[in-house]
Design an enzyme around this catalytic site. Structure first.
Site, PDB file in Angstrom:
ATOM      1  N   LYS A  54       0.843  -1.207   0.000  1.00  0.00           N
ATOM      2  CA  LYS A  54       0.000   0.000   0.000  1.00  0.00           C
ATOM      3  C   LYS A  54       0.872   1.248   0.000  1.00  0.00           C
ATOM      4  O   LYS A  54       0.620   2.205  -0.731  1.00  0.00           O
ATOM      5  CB  LYS A  54      -0.950   0.005   1.203  1.00  0.00           C
ATOM      6  CG  LYS A  54      -2.145  -0.920   0.987  1.00  0.00           C
ATOM      7  CD  LYS A  54      -2.919  -1.230   2.244  1.00  0.00           C
ATOM      8  CE  LYS A  54      -3.972  -2.299   1.942  1.00  0.00           C
ATOM      9  NZ  LYS A  54      -4.570  -2.895   3.123  1.00  0.00           N
ATOM     10  N   GLN A  98      -5.273  -1.894   9.386  1.00  0.00           N
ATOM     11  CA  GLN A  98      -5.127  -3.196   8.731  1.00  0.00           C
ATOM     12  C   GLN A  98      -5.766  -4.295   9.593  1.00  0.00           C
ATOM     13  O   GLN A  98      -5.448  -4.433  10.772  1.00  0.00           O
ATOM     14  CB  GLN A  98      -3.627  -3.482   8.521  1.00  0.00           C
ATOM     15  CG  GLN A  98      -3.348  -4.742   7.737  1.00  0.00           C
ATOM     16  CD  GLN A  98      -3.835  -4.663   6.291  1.00  0.00           C
ATOM     17  OE1 GLN A  98      -3.590  -3.683   5.591  1.00  0.00           O
ATOM     18  NE2 GLN A  98      -4.542  -5.696   5.843  1.00  0.00           N
ATOM     19  N   ASP A 121     -11.734   2.533   3.885  1.00  0.00           N
ATOM     20  CA  ASP A 121     -12.133   1.135   3.691  1.00  0.00           C
ATOM     21  C   ASP A 121     -13.650   1.003   3.579  1.00  0.00           C
ATOM     22  O   ASP A 121     -14.158  -0.030   3.157  1.00  0.00           O
ATOM     23  CB  ASP A 121     -11.672   0.288   4.896  1.00  0.00           C
ATOM     24  CG  ASP A 121     -10.437  -0.548   4.565  1.00  0.00           C
ATOM     25  OD1 ASP A 121     -10.173  -0.762   3.366  1.00  0.00           O
ATOM     26  OD2 ASP A 121      -9.749  -0.982   5.515  1.00  0.00           O
TER      27      ASP A 121
END
Ligand code: NDP
Length: 305
Positions: A54, A98, A121
Site C-alpha cells: 500500500k 489493517q 475502507d
C-alpha cells in the site's frame, strides 16, 4: 463460447493513472497532497506485505503515506489515541486500520472510531448506512473495484439479474448494495442457500466471494453471463514441483473453476490478476475522493460509485 478475460491488472493500472493525474492537479492547482495513514498492529506476515505494498502504491501515484506500526500488545486506549490524532490531522485524508487486529482489540469499536469521512475502507457503520440508503458514502474497495469492472464491461447494468455468493460485511453485502444501486435484480446467496446451482444459473452477473477454491463450476453458469471472481485461495500445485522441505508448491485460484466457467461465460475475471489489483487501486481512489470532499472540491470522475 470462450469468455472475454476482464484484465483487472491492466484496468487497475488505468485507475491508478487517473488517480495520479488527479493527485497532480490537486497539488498544482490547490497545493494539497492527499494523505493516507495505515495502521498496523502486530507482526502478522500477510498484513505486513499488504501494508508495504500500500505504501509503495501510494508513492507511485503521489499520495503521502503515513505508516504507523504498533506492538502486538498495544492497548485499545493507545490505539484510540492514535486514531484520534489521525482523525484530527489535516494532512491525513484517509485512515486504514489493517485487519485482522490481535484478539484483544475489538475490530468494530476500532473501525467505528475512525471519522467516517476518512474511513477509506468504507467499513464504518455510518458509511454502511449511507451505502444501504443509496447516499454518497465511502465504498469498500473490493466491491467498488468489481463495480468499476462491470460498468466498464457492460455500461448500463440496469435490469440485469445479479447473484452475489457470500454475505460478508466487506464484500458480499456492499457488493449487493452497489448492484442494487445500479438497478440490478439482486440475489444474495450464502451457505444456507437452497439449490445454489439453480440460483446461480439464472444470473447475468455472478459475483463469487466465498473463500472456497474453485467451488463454482461452469455448469452453474448461464451462457454469456459475466463472472466476477473475488476469491483468493491458495491450493497445492504438485505439478509445479516441491519446495526444499518436500512440501508441494502452491498456486492461487479463485472461487470459480476458471477453465469450465470461461468456456460458458461471456466474460470472466481471472485469479490472480482480476479483482485483487483493483482493490488496492480503489483504496487510492477512495483516498483522493476523501481528500476532495474534505476540501470541498469536485470529486474525481469515474473513481467513485
Ligand atoms: P467470509 O468468510 O467473510 O464470507 C464468506 C461467505 O461465503 C459467507 O457469507 C458464507 O456464508 C459464504 N459461503 C461459505 N460457504 C458457502 C457455500 N458452500 N455456499 C455458498 N456460500 C458459502 O469471506 P470474505 O467475504 O471476506 O472473502 C471471500 C473471498 O474473497 C475469500 O477468498 C477472500 O480471500 C477473498 N477476498 C478477496 C479480496 C480481493 O481483494 N480480491 C478482498 C477480500 C476478500 P455464511 O454467511 O452463511 O457463512
Amino acid at each position: 463460447m470462450t469468455a472475454t478475460i476482464i484484465d483487472g491488472k491492466a484496468f487497475a493500472a488505468t485507475v491508478r493513472d487517473k488517480v495520479a493525474g488527479h493527485v497532480a492537479r490537486l497539488k498544482e492547482e490547490h497545493g494539497i497532497t492527499p494523505g493516507l495513514a495505515v495502521v498496523l498492529v502486530g507482526e502478522d506476515p500477510a498484513s505486513q506485505v499488504y501494508v508495504r505494498s500500500k505504501g509503495k502504491m501510494c508513492a507511485e501515484v503521489g499520495i503521502a503515506s503515513f505508516e504507523h506500526r504498533l506492538a502486538e500488545d498495544t492497548s485499545e486506549d493507545a490505539l484510540f489515541d492514535l486514531i484520534d490524532r489521525l482523525n484530527n490531522d489535516p494532512a491525513v485524508h484517509g485512515i486504514l486500520v489493517q485487519l485482522p487486529l490481535p484478539g484483544h482489540l475489538n475490530e468494530d469499536l476500532v473501525i467505528n472510531g475512525i471519522t467516517p469521512s476518512k474511513d477509506v475502507d468504507g467499513f464504518h457503520i455510518f458509511n454502511v448506512g449511507l451505502l444501504g440508503t443509496g447516499q454518497k458514502s465511502m465504498v469498500p474497495c473490493t466491491p467498488l473495484g468489481c463495480l468499476m469492472m462491470l460498468r466498464d464491461h457492460h455500461g448500463d447494468l440496469s435490469g440485469m439479474d445479479a447473484v452475489v455468493i457470500g454475505r460478508s460485511n466487506i464484500v458480499g453485502k456492499p457488493m449487493a448494495q452497489l448492484l442494487l444501486g445500479e438497478s440490478c435484480t439482486v440475489t444474495i446467496a450464502h451457505s444456507r442457500t437452497r439449490d445454489l446451482p439453480a440460483v446461480v444459473r439464472r444470473a447475468d452477473i455472478v459475483v463469487a466471494a466465498v473463500g472456497r477454491p474453485q467451488m463454482v463450476p461452469g455448469e452453474w453458469i448461464k451462457p454469456g453471463a459475466t463472472v466476477i471472481d473475488v476469491g483468493i485461495n491458495r491450493i497445492e500445485a504438485r505439478e509445479k514441483g516441491v519446495n526444499e522441505d518436500g512440501s508441494a508448491k502452491t498456486r492461487l485460484v479463485g472461487d470459480c473453476d476458471f477453465d469450465s466457467c470461461a468456456a460458458v461465460a461471456g466474460a470472466i475475471t481471472p485469479v490472480p490478476g482480476g479483482v485483487g489489483p483493483m482493490t488496492i487501486a480503489c483504496l487510492l481512489a477512495n483516498t483522493v475522493t476523501a481528500c476532495c470532499r474534505a476540501n470541498g472540491l469536485p470529486e474525481p470522475e469515474g473513481l467513485t460509485a
